[in-house]
Design a protein around this motif. Structure first.
Motif, PDB file in Angstrom:
ATOM      1  N   LYS A 234       0.844  -1.207   0.000  1.00  0.00           N
ATOM      2  CA  LYS A 234       0.000   0.000   0.000  1.00  0.00           C
ATOM      3  C   LYS A 234       0.875   1.250   0.000  1.00  0.00           C
ATOM      4  O   LYS A 234       0.559   2.235  -0.673  1.00  0.00           O
ATOM      5  CB  LYS A 234      -0.931   0.000   1.210  1.00  0.00           C
ATOM      6  CG  LYS A 234      -2.077  -0.972   1.073  1.00  0.00           C
ATOM      7  CD  LYS A 234      -3.009  -0.917   2.266  1.00  0.00           C
ATOM      8  CE  LYS A 234      -4.126  -1.934   2.077  1.00  0.00           C
ATOM      9  NZ  LYS A 234      -5.127  -1.874   3.137  1.00  0.00           N
ATOM     10  N   ALA A 235       1.964   1.207   0.768  1.00  0.00           N
ATOM     11  CA  ALA A 235       2.875   2.353   0.818  1.00  0.00           C
ATOM     12  C   ALA A 235       3.529   2.578  -0.543  1.00  0.00           C
ATOM     13  O   ALA A 235       3.616   3.714  -1.019  1.00  0.00           O
ATOM     14  CB  ALA A 235       3.936   2.137   1.892  1.00  0.00           C
ATOM     15  N   LYS A 236       3.995   1.498  -1.176  1.00  0.00           N
ATOM     16  CA  LYS A 236       4.599   1.618  -2.506  1.00  0.00           C
ATOM     17  C   LYS A 236       3.607   2.206  -3.499  1.00  0.00           C
ATOM     18  O   LYS A 236       3.955   3.080  -4.296  1.00  0.00           O
ATOM     19  CB  LYS A 236       5.019   0.241  -3.033  1.00  0.00           C
ATOM     20  CG  LYS A 236       6.323  -0.267  -2.578  1.00  0.00           C
ATOM     21  CD  LYS A 236       6.597  -1.577  -3.325  1.00  0.00           C
ATOM     22  CE  LYS A 236       7.831  -2.271  -2.874  1.00  0.00           C
ATOM     23  NZ  LYS A 236       8.022  -3.539  -3.625  1.00  0.00           N
ATOM     24  N   GLU A 237       2.381   1.707  -3.450  1.00  0.00           N
ATOM     25  CA  GLU A 237       1.363   2.197  -4.372  1.00  0.00           C
ATOM     26  C   GLU A 237       1.110   3.690  -4.145  1.00  0.00           C
ATOM     27  O   GLU A 237       0.994   4.461  -5.098  1.00  0.00           O
ATOM     28  CB  GLU A 237       0.066   1.420  -4.205  1.00  0.00           C
ATOM     29  CG  GLU A 237      -1.001   1.816  -5.194  1.00  0.00           C
ATOM     30  CD  GLU A 237      -2.308   1.045  -5.042  1.00  0.00           C
ATOM     31  OE1 GLU A 237      -3.184   1.262  -5.879  1.00  0.00           O
ATOM     32  OE2 GLU A 237      -2.436   0.230  -4.103  1.00  0.00           O
ATOM     33  N   ALA A 238       1.034   4.100  -2.885  1.00  0.00           N
ATOM     34  CA  ALA A 238       0.781   5.508  -2.569  1.00  0.00           C
ATOM     35  C   ALA A 238       1.926   6.396  -3.056  1.00  0.00           C
ATOM     36  O   ALA A 238       1.682   7.474  -3.629  1.00  0.00           O
ATOM     37  CB  ALA A 238       0.579   5.673  -1.064  1.00  0.00           C
ATOM     38  N   VAL A 239       3.159   5.956  -2.845  1.00  0.00           N
ATOM     39  CA  VAL A 239       4.310   6.739  -3.313  1.00  0.00           C
ATOM     40  C   VAL A 239       4.314   6.788  -4.837  1.00  0.00           C
ATOM     41  O   VAL A 239       4.581   7.836  -5.432  1.00  0.00           O
ATOM     42  CB  VAL A 239       5.636   6.153  -2.760  1.00  0.00           C
ATOM     43  CG1 VAL A 239       6.834   6.813  -3.419  1.00  0.00           C
ATOM     44  CG2 VAL A 239       5.704   6.305  -1.249  1.00  0.00           C
ATOM     45  N   GLY A 240       4.000   5.668  -5.465  1.00  0.00           N
ATOM     46  CA  GLY A 240       3.921   5.640  -6.923  1.00  0.00           C
ATOM     47  C   GLY A 240       2.861   6.590  -7.448  1.00  0.00           C
ATOM     48  O   GLY A 240       3.079   7.286  -8.450  1.00  0.00           O
ATOM     49  N   ASN A 241       1.722   6.637  -6.772  1.00  0.00           N
ATOM     50  CA  ASN A 241       0.659   7.565  -7.169  1.00  0.00           C
ATOM     51  C   ASN A 241       1.110   9.007  -7.007  1.00  0.00           C
ATOM     52  O   ASN A 241       0.861   9.852  -7.869  1.00  0.00           O
ATOM     53  CB  ASN A 241      -0.604   7.339  -6.341  1.00  0.00           C
ATOM     54  CG  ASN A 241      -1.384   6.115  -6.761  1.00  0.00           C
ATOM     55  OD1 ASN A 241      -1.299   5.670  -7.894  1.00  0.00           O
ATOM     56  ND2 ASN A 241      -2.150   5.568  -5.835  1.00  0.00           N
ATOM     57  N   ALA A 242       1.761   9.294  -5.888  1.00  0.00           N
ATOM     58  CA  ALA A 242       2.175  10.662  -5.587  1.00  0.00           C
ATOM     59  C   ALA A 242       3.264  11.164  -6.531  1.00  0.00           C
ATOM     60  O   ALA A 242       3.292  12.351  -6.867  1.00  0.00           O
ATOM     61  CB  ALA A 242       2.669  10.749  -4.143  1.00  0.00           C
ATOM     62  N   THR A 243       4.124  10.265  -6.962  1.00  0.00           N
ATOM     63  CA  THR A 243       5.247  10.668  -7.812  1.00  0.00           C
ATOM     64  C   THR A 243       4.997  10.413  -9.293  1.00  0.00           C
ATOM     65  O   THR A 243       5.823  10.781 -10.126  1.00  0.00           O
ATOM     66  CB  THR A 243       6.533   9.932  -7.404  1.00  0.00           C
ATOM     67  OG1 THR A 243       6.341   8.516  -7.546  1.00  0.00           O
ATOM     68  CG2 THR A 243       6.922  10.253  -5.967  1.00  0.00           C
ATOM     69  N   GLY A 244       3.903   9.748  -9.605  1.00  0.00           N
ATOM     70  CA  GLY A 244       3.612   9.428 -10.997  1.00  0.00           C
ATOM     71  C   GLY A 244       4.427   8.255 -11.513  1.00  0.00           C
ATOM     72  O   GLY A 244       4.539   8.055 -12.714  1.00  0.00           O
TER      73      GLY A 244
END
Length: 56
Positions: free
Chosen positions: A17-27
């Motif tokens: 979930k953390a990886k996905e959130a960072v990926g979303n935030a950074t594109g």
């Protein structure tokens, strides 16, 4: 399901979930996909362990 397995699966799920959130935030689509993959893998492990427990 042992307590250690439950804990490890939950940690893997939260990490995903953390990886996905960072990926979303950074594109970063690759990081987002990796996070989703980790979550799916964790959920499958949890389901498998529940099935094993049901037959004990």
């Amino acid at each position: 399901m042992s307590g250690e397995d439950k804990t490890n699966n939950k940690i893997e799920e939260l990490g995903g979930k953390a990886k996905e959130a960072v990926g979303n935030a950074t594109g970063d689509k690759d990081l987002q996909a990796s996070g989703q993959k980790d979550q799916t893998k964790s959920n499958l492990k949890q389901a498998g362990e529940k099935v094993k427990d049901a037959f004990k």
